[in-house]
Design a protein around this motif. Structure first.
Motif: not given
Length: 132
Positions: A63-69, A73-74
């Motif tokens: 979840g953290t990796a996804s959020t960081l990605r 990206k943003a």
């Protein structure tokens, strides 16, 4: 008869003693089994927790990796937008400078033409008054 009665009492006492020993043994076995089951349940719960912790940590990490990605990206999109906006502003500045330069050149040209016209008009007036 008394002897038989004593032997029967003795046999009854032995049986009673044996029954009591067996009952104690059964109670001890039942207690031991219950304690063993309780310890096994406790051990199972502990093992389940140990297995669940890495799984939870892995889920949190994903979840953290996804959020960081998503944040990266943003941020990259934001950086790109800012870069494009800066480039547009620089282009607009260059266009304004070119326009201002062209307008200054045109103003100079018009001023020069105006001065020429004024000089010609003054000369023509001088010639007209000189002829009269």
């Amino acid at each position: 008869v008394e002897e038989k009665s004593r032997l029967a009492d003795k046999a009854a006492e032995e049986m009673k003693s044996k029954t009591k020993a067996e009952e104690g043994l059964r109670f001890t076995t039942a207690f031991y089994n219950t304690l063993r089951v309780a310890l096994m349940v406790q051990h199972k719960d502990q093992v389940d927790r140990q297995v669940r912790e890495p799984t939870d940590n892995l889920s949190n990490t994903k979840g953290t990796a996804s959020t960081l990605r998503e944040e990266v990206k943003a941020h990259a999109i934001s950086d790109l937008q800012v870069s494009k906006k800066i480039e547009k502003m620089q282009f607009d500045d260059r266009m304004k400078e070119d326009h201002d330069s062209a307008m200054a050149a045109r103003a100079t040209k018009l001023r020069n033409e105006q001065e020429d016209l004024k000089r010609r008009y003054d000369k023509e007036l001088e010639l007209r008054y000189a002829q009269k």
